[in-house]
Design a protein around this motif. Structure first.
Motif, short mmCIF file in Angstrom:
data_model
loop_
_atom_site.label_atom_id
_atom_site.label_comp_id
_atom_site.label_asym_id
_atom_site.label_seq_id
_atom_site.Cartn_x
_atom_site.Cartn_y
_atom_site.Cartn_z
N LYS A 249 0.83 -1.20 0.00
CA LYS A 249 0.00 0.00 0.00
C LYS A 249 0.87 1.25 0.00
N PHE B 285 8.49 5.24 -6.74
CA PHE B 285 8.45 3.87 -7.25
C PHE B 285 8.50 3.85 -8.78
N GLU B 286 7.65 4.69 -9.41
CA GLU B 286 7.60 4.72 -10.87
C GLU B 286 8.89 5.28 -11.44
N PHE C 193 2.48 1.92 -3.40
CA PHE C 193 1.62 2.34 -4.52
C PHE C 193 0.79 3.57 -4.21
N THR C 194 0.87 4.10 -2.97
CA THR C 194 0.15 5.35 -2.69
C THR C 194 1.14 6.45 -2.32
N HIS D 230 4.41 6.46 -1.87
CA HIS D 230 5.68 6.53 -2.59
C HIS D 230 5.53 6.16 -4.06
N SER D 231 4.32 6.33 -4.61
CA SER D 231 4.12 5.84 -5.97
C SER D 231 5.01 6.57 -6.97
#
Lengths: 350, 176
Positions: free
Chosen positions: B139, B149-150, B142-143, B145-146
């Protein structure tokens, strides 16, 4: 003992039961690999319209033990130019990782051994909440045994076999992992025990709720990648006899050779056991799955193992470029597709 | 019990890491680095973070070290004590300066560490479950630290493409 009991040393019944369980699992794996050698030769013989081993013991059942005794008494050879330390440690790494991977596989429910124990004992060595990942971690360590064996032997056949094997294992590990991720999304857990428990029950009282029925494509990908992971025919390139003599274990003899052999069979058992737990409902069966769960588990594992042997003596070996092309251009895209469709369905259906 | 396990693992890490830099055979260095990573994963387990431990094993000890082994196996046939490997400029005279500087550095680090306020790590249930729960990590990735991350994944993709471009040969055998 002068009034002292074991409990005074911090040793209680649960600990002893657990140690006994570990010992039993260890011995069972060794025995299974011996039995697999016998089964391989027997099934191969019948497929080729021969008798197979039939001299030692009833139906040749003691043949593997005779083989082991022979191997123990053989001379352990080492090439002069080999790296002594790595050459010695490579088969140990292979075998140790093969054993370690089985530690997280549950093979039964809970038992008190007919009231012998105070607390019920869970039939698995350890239940970690990241069990599936542990199997990957240990499997990725297993590559080192083969690579080191190939490199340290200082022989071209060994080196080529080691390189092929590691390239193959790395390529197929991706599909292997992605097919399991789809099941993890369905189960919502990384623990193998919880994944098995999620498969309890049946649809319309007939079809068991096994993930193989929800993930037929995933099961196919897992089994294919599993064959490649364990270096079995039709993907047995690391030891392709016609090209590489015996691949990475060409220079090994005696018990160090036997260790590689055992590691291969135990890896097969582990891949089959994980397939059983993840896709075929583990120890769950139509009846008596509480007390006799381990019988169901063993029956399913044996079925998959038989399938492995059957496939080995039926299908010819592919070409190396075909193996790589199949792994990267077919199996991996299929695994990704399976994963995306599963994810979409899990979100859509809640 | 925990303390004994900690010191054993820490000792293995330190010894193996020393072996990595002092071993003359690059293959042995790589293997010792794997041992060091494995013991580090053991420390993560000790900290109730099995997920970190397992990813440490898969990513570092598994994937990255396999690449190291390939490089050593295929490119590096010499041993590190071959006379032409260590440039002479790194020998005698610079050794004394190096020892002096590392002693100064060690002293400095020790001084800083001794002045740090000591807060023993409390394994309270909330922190531990957040650290070890795969769902929580997912979670957060993908929220919160999205973006990072990308960006990281794009960075890795760029380096992958770069590596392919550098390594690729033209069809007629001419290097790009």
């Amino acid at each position: 003992m002068g009034g002292l009991s074991l409990a005074d040393f911090g040793i209680d019944q649960a600990l002893i039961a657990h140690l006994v369980l570990i010992f039993v699992v260890f011995q069972a794996l060794v025995l299974t690999s011996a039995f697999m050698v016998w089964m391989e030769r027997k099934v191969c013989a019948y497929i080729q319209d021969r008798e197979g081993p039939n001299r030692v013991g009833p139906a040749g059942l003691l043949q593997p033990f005779a083989d082991v005794i022979k191997l123990v008494f053989k001379e352990d050879l080492r090439p002069k130019a080999a790296d002594a330390f790595l050459f010695a440690i490579a088969p140990i790494i292979s075998t140790a990782t093969a054993f370690a991977a089985f530690a997280v596989v549950p093979f039964g429910g809970e038992t008190t051994l007919f009231g012998l124990l105070e607390q019920p004992l869970r039939l698995e060595v350890t239940d970690v909440n990241v069990g599936v990942l542990v199997i990957f971690a240990v499997a990725s360590m297993g590559v080192y045994g083969i690579v080191l064996a190939g490199w340290s032997s200082n022989s071209k056949y060994s080196l080529l076999g080691g390189l092929r094997s590691s390239a193959q294992m790395i390529s197929y590990e991706l599909s292997y992992g992605l097919s399991l991720v789809a099941v993890i999304m369905l189960a919502g857990s990384l623990s193998l025990r919880e994944i098995v428990m999620n498969q309890a029950g049946a649809w319309w009282h007939v079809i068991p709720k096994w993930y193989v029925f929800l993930q037929p494509l995933g099961f196919f990908i897992y089994m294919t990648a599993g064959v490649a992971e364990t270096n079995r025919a039709p993907f047995d390139f690391p030891e392709a006899e016609q090209e590489l003599v015996a691949g990475y274990h060409t220079e090994y003899s005696s018990m160090s050779f036997a260790l590689f052999f055992m590691a291969e069979y135990i890896n097969m058992v582990t891949v089959s056991a994980v397939a059983t737990s993840v896709y075929l409902g583990g120890w769950l069966g139509p009846f008596a799955s509480d007390t006799l769960g381990w019988v169901w588990f063993m029956a399913k594992v044996l079925l998959i193992l038989f399938f492995y042997v059957w496939m080995r003596w039926t299908l010819p070996r592919y070409r190396y470029d075909q193996l790589m092309e199949f792994g990267w251009k077919w199996l991996l895209p299929l695994a990704v597709l399976n994963l995306i469709v599963t994810a979409a369905l899990v979100i859509w259906l809640g | 019990m925990d303390l004994i396990v900690f010191y054993v693992l820490a000792g293995v890490i330190v010894l193996a890491s020393l072996g990595v830099v002092s071993s003359r055979n690059p293959m042995h260095s790589v293997m010792l680095l794997i041992v060091s990573f494995g013991a580090l994963a053991g420390l993560y387990v000790l900290l109730d973070a099995p997920f970190s431990a397992v990813t440490q094993m898969i990513v570092y000890a598994g994937a990255i070290m396999v690449l190291f082994i390939f490089v050593v196996m295929l490119l590096n046939q010499h041993r590190e004590d071959d006379p032409d490997v260590i440039p002479p400029s790194l020998l005698r005279p610079n050794l004394r300066a190096g020892v002096l500087f590392s002693l100064l550095l060690a002293f400095q680090i020790a001084w800083f560490l001794s002045r740090l306020p000591i807060h023993p790590f409390r394994g309270d249930a909330g922190t531990v479950s957040t650290v070890s729960s795969v769902a929580e990590i997912g979670k957060a990735l993908f929220t919160t630290h999205s973006f990072a991350f990308e960006v990281t994944s794009v960075l890795i993709l760029v380096s992958m493409v770069g590596a392919i471009v550098i390594a690729r040969k033209e069809p007629d055998g001419r290097r790009q």
